[in-house]
Design an enzyme around this catalytic site. Sequence first.
Site, mmCIF file in Angstrom:
data_model
loop_
_atom_site.group_PDB
_atom_site.id
_atom_site.type_symbol
_atom_site.label_atom_id
_atom_site.label_comp_id
_atom_site.label_asym_id
_atom_site.label_seq_id
_atom_site.Cartn_x
_atom_site.Cartn_y
_atom_site.Cartn_z
ATOM 1 N N ASN A 1 0.877 -1.163 0.000
ATOM 2 C CA ASN A 1 0.000 0.000 0.000
ATOM 3 C C ASN A 1 0.914 1.212 0.000
ATOM 4 O OD1 ASN A 1 -1.657 2.169 0.514
ATOM 5 N ND2 ASN A 1 -2.747 1.197 2.197
ATOM 6 N N ARG B 1 0.474 4.207 0.368
ATOM 7 C CA ARG B 1 0.132 5.252 1.340
ATOM 8 C C ARG B 1 0.609 4.893 2.745
ATOM 9 N NH1 ARG B 1 -5.732 7.157 1.167
ATOM 10 N NH2 ARG B 1 -4.752 8.911 2.216
ATOM 11 N N CYS B 2 1.077 3.671 2.935
ATOM 12 C CA CYS B 2 1.525 3.195 4.245
ATOM 13 C C CYS B 2 3.044 3.358 4.358
ATOM 14 C CB CYS B 2 1.139 1.732 4.403
ATOM 15 S SG CYS B 2 1.861 0.921 5.833
ATOM 16 N N SER B 3 3.491 4.060 5.390
ATOM 17 C CA SER B 3 4.936 4.284 5.541
ATOM 18 C C SER B 3 5.689 2.977 5.778
ATOM 19 C CB SER B 3 5.213 5.280 6.663
ATOM 20 O OG SER B 3 4.778 4.777 7.903
ATOM 21 N N ARG C 1 6.086 1.360 2.447
ATOM 22 C CA ARG C 1 7.114 2.062 1.658
ATOM 23 C C ARG C 1 8.511 1.701 2.158
ATOM 24 N NH1 ARG C 1 3.553 6.406 2.494
ATOM 25 N NH2 ARG C 1 5.061 7.400 3.891
#
Length: 116
Positions: free
Chosen positions: A9, A11-13, A16
């Site tokens: 995802n 948007r998930c740190s 990432r």
Amino acid sequence: MSTVTLYHNPRCSTSRHALELLKARGIEPVVIEYLKNPPTADELRRIAAATGQPLRALIRTKQPEYLEQGLDNPALTDDELLAAMVATPVLINRPIVVTEKGARLGRPLQAIEQVL
């Protein structure tokens, strides 16, 4: 190394960071943005088995949908949990890394190292 798959995802740190960790090791994973392309119930069942954890370990309990759908009920079967995860992919915890050595949920991120 053979294929490494990252259920991701962007948007998930944490997700990432998992991608960064893999790339820092010279690994270009197959990236599956599971919110756009959710895994099937069979795929989720295989991933859970490869982690060695119960299916519930792959569910995001902090999502509002978790309580809204009554997924906190310990009597629910794996089939019921899988149906909820497929219908509402935001319930799938992330990141998940799958390799020939198994699968790991990247929480904590260091857990990924076990399957690389």
